[in-house]
Design an enzyme around this catalytic site. Structure first.
Site, PDB file in Angstrom:
ATOM      1  N   GLY A 215       0.807  -1.219   0.000  1.00 25.88           N
ATOM      2  CA  GLY A 215       0.000   0.000   0.000  1.00 25.88           C
ATOM      3  C   GLY A 215       0.834   1.260   0.000  1.00 25.88           C
ATOM      4  O   GLY A 215       2.064   1.240  -0.103  1.00 25.88           O
ATOM      5  N   GLY A 218       4.432   5.406   4.466  1.00 25.00           N
ATOM      6  CA  GLY A 218       5.792   5.081   4.884  1.00 25.00           C
ATOM      7  C   GLY A 218       5.976   3.652   5.352  1.00 25.00           C
ATOM      8  O   GLY A 218       6.977   3.011   5.037  1.00 25.00           O
ATOM      9  N   ILE A 219       5.006   3.098   6.097  1.00 29.75           N
ATOM     10  CA  ILE A 219       5.252   1.786   6.704  1.00 29.75           C
ATOM     11  C   ILE A 219       5.201   0.648   5.685  1.00 29.75           C
ATOM     12  O   ILE A 219       6.049  -0.241   5.731  1.00 29.75           O
ATOM     13  CB  ILE A 219       4.312   1.547   7.885  1.00 29.75           C
ATOM     14  CG1 ILE A 219       4.540   2.672   8.885  1.00 29.75           C
ATOM     15  CG2 ILE A 219       4.574   0.196   8.532  1.00 29.75           C
ATOM     16  CD1 ILE A 219       3.802   2.554  10.150  1.00 29.75           C
ATOM     17  N   GLU A 238      -1.555  -2.311  -6.394  1.00 30.28           N
ATOM     18  CA  GLU A 238      -2.233  -1.126  -6.945  1.00 30.28           C
ATOM     19  C   GLU A 238      -1.170  -0.135  -7.418  1.00 30.28           C
ATOM     20  O   GLU A 238      -1.129   0.255  -8.558  1.00 30.28           O
ATOM     21  CB  GLU A 238      -3.081  -0.539  -5.820  1.00 30.28           C
ATOM     22  CG  GLU A 238      -3.651   0.804  -6.077  1.00 30.28           C
ATOM     23  CD  GLU A 238      -4.353   1.306  -4.822  1.00 30.28           C
ATOM     24  OE1 GLU A 238      -5.195   0.585  -4.264  1.00 30.28           O
ATOM     25  OE2 GLU A 238      -4.054   2.442  -4.402  1.00 30.28           O
TER      26      GLU A 238
END
Ligand code: COA
Length: 431
Positions: A215, A218-219, A238
């Site tokens: 996704g 940042g993580i 995506e």
């Protein structure tokens, strides 16, 4: 007529391209790097000549002069997901937004719930067959092309010609402008100890041969950095960014074990560095497809062992995720989060990970809360959520009762707030 003659006939300046607009038009602009800077700059300059124009877009990145509270009756941004440039107009209220699941925007366009009059998009140079590639933002743009009265492309030699279902023929195009500035670039985020710890927890639960969706935020990128020692990973995602390219270069991604489209990586929009855009150019391993293909939970779930990794802002004790607003203040959008949580739930061996640091605002606010802040837009519901991961561990929620969930969630909150959360949970009859 030969395609090169059609090209010459349709070529205009960005200022001239504004003649294809009418008052009241909805202009569809692709996601992020797919936004055409020359066209949006020309529209900004001429905005007072129009009334009631709406720009619908996911992830507006550049701050064009049309982002102006004084001229919203001329041109207004209506976000499908707020980005860095559009967030302020959403938060201040002179912009607007259309709630959506990313996978369903093409359907909303087909059914006339969103009505594209004009498409403004970046495009690759035309190939020998008369096709342009909309590789940077394939997403909902392909559906909009089928409905729009006018299609205006900004052709830039730095836009990659990607494979997949992302091309438009010159005969379909109304007008072309040319630009040669660099494509919008973003770097990888800085990874601190919290992000690294979250990344390690997730990486420990991902087996070799899994297929990944990574996704935005940042993580998710921090997780990617922990996966470089894995083997035979696949990509069905995506957004393609530099993190995925790093995984490929490390040898961790081969796409060989994918059970849907083996050998191919699939994505719907691109956002990264110029190395990423060069990597995408005529790369036989990559296909760019419309978002109703990449994000459709039924299609994505045909990948066995689908691992989806998405970020959130706040989670309550039942696991409801407020990923897109802080209270009633909009921050981003639903994007593909729910699409991929549902896809992972359906995938044989799939796991959806929702990731967040336990605290926000320099460790002053817990992101694990008894109830979401008033007005929070719920993104992933309690019925869909499965793994929630902070730097303190992993809560597994699917199939768990409300009381079990409260315990799981408290166990991954910051130790300093756990007793407070326990007290609140008791008051809510969850403990
Ligand atoms: N209360 C108050 N402030 C909070 C907060 C909370 N509970 N949670 C986060 N914040 C603040 C952070 O401190 C940060 O502020 P800062 O920039 O001043 O430090 C800001 O909100 C953003 O938080 P952060 O965790 O850094 O978000 P991010 O940049 O990693 O982005 C999103 C997360 C917005 C991408 C993610 O929440 C989102 O939109 N998810 C839905 C879309 C999605 O998952 N798509 C997936 C397919 S691509």
């Amino acid at each position: 007529m030969p395609t090169h003659q059609q090209y010459a006939q349709k070529l205009v300046t960005s200022q001239e391209a504004m003649q294809f607009l009418r008052d009241g038009d909805v202009i569809i602009v692709p996601t992020a790097a797919g936004e055409p800077p020359s066209l949006l700059t020309a529209l900004s300059e001429q905005r007072r000549a129009f009334r009631g124009i709406k720009i619908a877009q996911i992830l507006a990145m550049r701050n064009y002069p049309y982002f102006d509270p004084e001229t919203v009756e001329h041109v207004q941004h209506v976000a499908l997901f707020f980005g860095g440039a559009s967030r302020l107009c959403g938060q201040a209220g002179w912009g607007d937004f259309i709630p959506n699941y990313f996978s369903e925007i093409p359907l909303m366009i087909e059914r006339g719930q969103i009505t594209p009059d004009v498409v403004f998009s970046m495009a690759s140079p035309m190939d020998e067959h008369g096709y342009f590639s909309l590789s940077l933002g394939t997403d909902y743009t392909m559906a909009a092309l089928a409905k729009a009265r006018a299609i205006v492309l900004e052709v830039n030699p730095h836009v990659p010609f990607a494979n997949g279902n992302c091309t438009v023929h010159i005969s379909q195009v109304t007008a072309l402008v040319e630009s040669d500035g660099p494509i919008l670039e973003v770097g990888l985020p800085k990874i601190g100890p919290v992000q690294e710890a979250i990344g390690k927890h997730v990486a420990d639960m991902i087996a070799d041969g899994s297929t990944l969706q990574i996704g935005y935020g940042g993580i998710p990128d921090a997780v990617v950095m922990q996966l470089t020692q894995k083997h035979d990973l696949g990509i069905h995602t995506e957004m393609i960014g530099d993190g995925i390219m790093t995984l490929l270069e490390s040898g961790a991604v081969t796409n060989r074990k994918k059970t849907h489209m083996p050998g191919k990586m699939v994505a719907t929009f691109a956002l990264g560095s110029r190395m990423l855009y060069a990597f995408m150019h005529r790369n036989p391993m990559l296909e760019m497809h419309p978002v109703n293909f990449t994000n459709d939970p039924y299609i994505a779930s045909q990948n066995d062992n689908l691992m989806t990794i998405n970020a959130t802002l706040q989670v309550d004790l039942l696991g409801q995720c407020g990923s897109e607003s802080i209270g009633d203040t909009p921050y981003s959008g639903t994007g593909g989060q729910v699409d991929f949580v549902r896809a992972a739930n359906r995938s044989r061996g799939g796991k959806s990970f929702i990731v967040l640091p336990s605290m926000a605002k320099s460790d002053t606010i817990s992101r694990i809360v008894p109830v979401l802040s008033p007005g929070t837009h719920v993104t992933t519901s309690k019925n869909d959520v499965n793994y929630v991961v902070t730097e303190f561990g992993v809560a597994q929620l699917r199939g768990k009762s409300a009381k079990q969930r409260a315990q799981e969630m408290i166990a991954i909150a910051h130790p300093d707030v756990r007793s407070e959360l326990r007290q609140a949970a008791r008051q809510m009859r969850l403990l």
